[in-house]
Design an enzyme around this catalytic site. Structure first.
Site, short mmCIF file in Angstrom:
data_model
loop_
_atom_site.label_atom_id
_atom_site.label_comp_id
_atom_site.label_asym_id
_atom_site.label_seq_id
_atom_site.Cartn_x
_atom_site.Cartn_y
_atom_site.Cartn_z
N GLU A 56 -3.29 0.01 14.38
CA GLU A 56 -1.83 -0.06 14.22
C GLU A 56 -1.34 1.00 13.23
O GLU A 56 -0.31 1.63 13.44
CB GLU A 56 -1.42 -1.47 13.77
CG GLU A 56 0.08 -1.65 13.85
CD GLU A 56 0.52 -3.09 14.04
OE1 GLU A 56 -0.32 -3.95 14.38
OE2 GLU A 56 1.71 -3.35 13.82
N HIS A 101 4.72 -9.27 1.48
CA HIS A 101 4.71 -7.89 0.96
C HIS A 101 3.74 -7.76 -0.21
O HIS A 101 3.92 -6.90 -1.09
CB HIS A 101 6.12 -7.41 0.59
CG HIS A 101 6.99 -7.23 1.80
ND1 HIS A 101 7.00 -6.08 2.54
CD2 HIS A 101 7.82 -8.09 2.42
CE1 HIS A 101 7.84 -6.22 3.56
NE2 HIS A 101 8.34 -7.44 3.52
N THR A 102 2.76 -8.61 -0.25
CA THR A 102 1.72 -8.53 -1.27
C THR A 102 0.45 -7.87 -0.72
O THR A 102 -0.35 -7.34 -1.49
CB THR A 102 1.35 -9.93 -1.78
OG1 THR A 102 1.17 -10.78 -0.63
CG2 THR A 102 2.44 -10.51 -2.66
N ASP A 103 0.27 -7.89 0.62
CA ASP A 103 -1.03 -7.43 1.16
C ASP A 103 -1.27 -5.94 0.92
O ASP A 103 -2.38 -5.54 0.61
CB ASP A 103 -1.21 -7.82 2.64
CG ASP A 103 -0.19 -7.21 3.59
OD1 ASP A 103 0.84 -6.68 3.14
OD2 ASP A 103 -0.45 -7.28 4.82
N SER A 125 3.27 -10.68 16.76
CA SER A 125 2.97 -10.46 18.18
C SER A 125 2.03 -9.27 18.33
O SER A 125 1.15 -9.28 19.19
CB SER A 125 4.26 -10.23 18.97
OG SER A 125 4.95 -9.10 18.46
N SER A 126 2.18 -8.26 17.49
CA SER A 126 1.31 -7.09 17.65
C SER A 126 -0.13 -7.41 17.27
O SER A 126 -1.06 -7.06 18.00
CB SER A 126 1.81 -5.87 16.86
OG SER A 126 2.67 -6.23 15.83
N ASP A 150 -1.67 -9.68 8.93
CA ASP A 150 -1.47 -10.20 10.29
C ASP A 150 -2.77 -10.27 11.09
O ASP A 150 -3.11 -11.32 11.62
CB ASP A 150 -0.41 -9.38 11.02
CG ASP A 150 0.92 -9.38 10.28
OD1 ASP A 150 1.05 -10.13 9.31
OD2 ASP A 150 1.81 -8.63 10.68
C1 GLA Z 1 4.35 -7.46 8.14
C2 GLA Z 1 3.08 -6.66 7.97
C3 GLA Z 1 2.11 -7.37 7.01
C4 GLA Z 1 2.80 -7.78 5.72
C5 GLA Z 1 4.10 -8.49 6.02
C6 GLA Z 1 4.88 -8.82 4.78
O1 GLA Z 1 4.08 -8.65 8.83
O2 GLA Z 1 2.45 -6.50 9.21
O3 GLA Z 1 1.01 -6.52 6.76
O4 GLA Z 1 3.00 -6.67 4.89
O5 GLA Z 1 4.93 -7.75 6.88
O6 GLA Z 1 4.23 -9.76 4.04
#
Ligand code: GLA
Length: 345
Positions: free
Chosen positions: A141, A18-20, A108-109, A153
């Site tokens: 997405e 949850h840093t991105d 997976s996405s 991701d």
């Molecule tokens: C999901 C989101 C990512 C990221 C993570 C948490 O995987 O697709 O962008 O925010 O949660 O780190």
């Protein structure tokens, strides 16, 4: 023309959760499970896609992409993002086979999006580098699927390599590859509780971070330290504290990896899990139980929830030579499924 076949791996985030979407740091690597996309060009503007994994078929007209709420939206997001960027794509038939479990927090996405982009790049001779593929996958997405996900991701699925951690500054997209020492092995176990990032909790966390950044007068939570958070109301203070401390943990994890200090790395995994559970509140009891099982094993150096949370999988760091044993010990929990190390078949 013969079919073009491309693939992309799922990813496991080692740390930096949850840093991105806060312009922060992430440290993912890839898992052995991949998604494969075979594409045959058509002479019209129709797209037909079959998912061997789901046993389902769907289709749409290029240029008329629209959200359906079904898996085809990931393919639609890809073609719309490509065309909007000026790439010329014609109709095609696609066959998709995925080994990456859906809803486990292992991307997976993104694996599907990146594999589809790679296949389209080959089939239509598109000028696309791996970074651009990641950016366009995210855009698809966000805009078409409607999931407000960050760049983690698709970047990991597009640029990741086996045995290497990808250290990314998501503000600049500067990437650095850091070897994972051979004194450790990763264990990834799915809890069996599936999440969906187009829904509630993820969206709410993201909105809370944006609100906290606004209240603090900064562009993103990347730009503050722990001492700056006192003025925030609850629960924004806890959400922001997770992001700030998690960013610091990624930097320390990179340092630990470089020094081969696997004990320090394990301790950072544990601290990251506690922060996601208590401050960010994205864990669930099933996942906490898997983490507790992992930590009770003598060969485990640290364990944490990986991915967005609200279900999904854990990643544990085991001493080399013990991954299978650790995986077996964790997998006794009801619903649990070992993904790494991958079963030999
Ligand atoms: C999901 C989101 C990512 C990221 C993570 C948490 O995987 O697709 O962008 O925010 O949660 O780190």
């Amino acid at each position: 023309m013969d079919d073009v076949v491309a693939s992309a791996p799922g990813r496991v985030n080692l740390i930096g959760e949850h840093t991105d979407y806060n312009d922060g740091f992430v440290l993912p690597t890839v898992i052995p499970q991949r998604t494969f996309v075979a594409i045959a060009r058509r002479d019209d503007t129709r797209v037909r896609a079959r998912s061997e994994t789901l046993g389902a078929e769907d289709g749409y007209e290029l240029g008329r992409e629209a959200r359906t709420g079904r898996w085809i939206d990931y393919v639609q997001g890809v073609t719309r993002a490509l065309v909007r960027r000026g790439h010329v794509v014609r109709g095609f038939d696609a066959v998709i086979t995925s080994e990456v479990p859906v809803g486990s927090g292992l991307s997976s996405s993104a694996a599907l999006e990146v594999a589809t982009m790679r296949a389209l790049r080959d089939a239509f001779g598109l000028a696309l580098d791996d970074l651009e593929i990641a950016r366009l996958a995210q855009r698809g997405e966000n805009e078409l699927v409607g999931a407000p996900v960050g760049i983690l991701d698709p970047l990991a699925c597009s640029l990741g390599e086996d045995g290497v951690a990808l250290f990314v500054d998501t503000r600049t997209l500067a990437c650095e590859r850091i070897a994972i020492p051979d004194t450790i092995e990763l264990v990834v176990v799915d809890s069996g509780v599936a999440h969906d990032h187009a829904q509630g909790g993820y969206r709410e966390r993201r909105a809370q971070c944006e609100e906290a950044a606004r209240a603090l007068g900064v562009r993103a939570l990347r730009d503050v330290g722990e001492d700056d958070l006192a003025s925030l109301r609850a629960p924004l203070d806890r959400r922001a504290r997770h992001v700030v401390t998690e960013n610091a943990r990624v930097l320390r994890a990179v340092d630990a990896l470089r020094r081969g200090d696997v004990h320090a790395l394990g301790a950072l995994f544990d601290a990251s899990h506690a922060s996601m559970r208590d401050d960010y509140e994205v864990s669930v009891p099933e996942v906490d139980r898997l983490v507790a099982r992992a930590k009770a094993h003598p060969a485990v150096l640290g364990a944490r929830l990986t991915g967005g949370g609200f279900g999904g999988a854990i990643v544990a760091l085991a001493r080399a030579g013990h991954a299978h044993d650790v995986a077996r010990a964790i997998a006794v929990e009801p619903g649990a499924r070992v993904l790494v190390p991958k079963a030999q078949n």
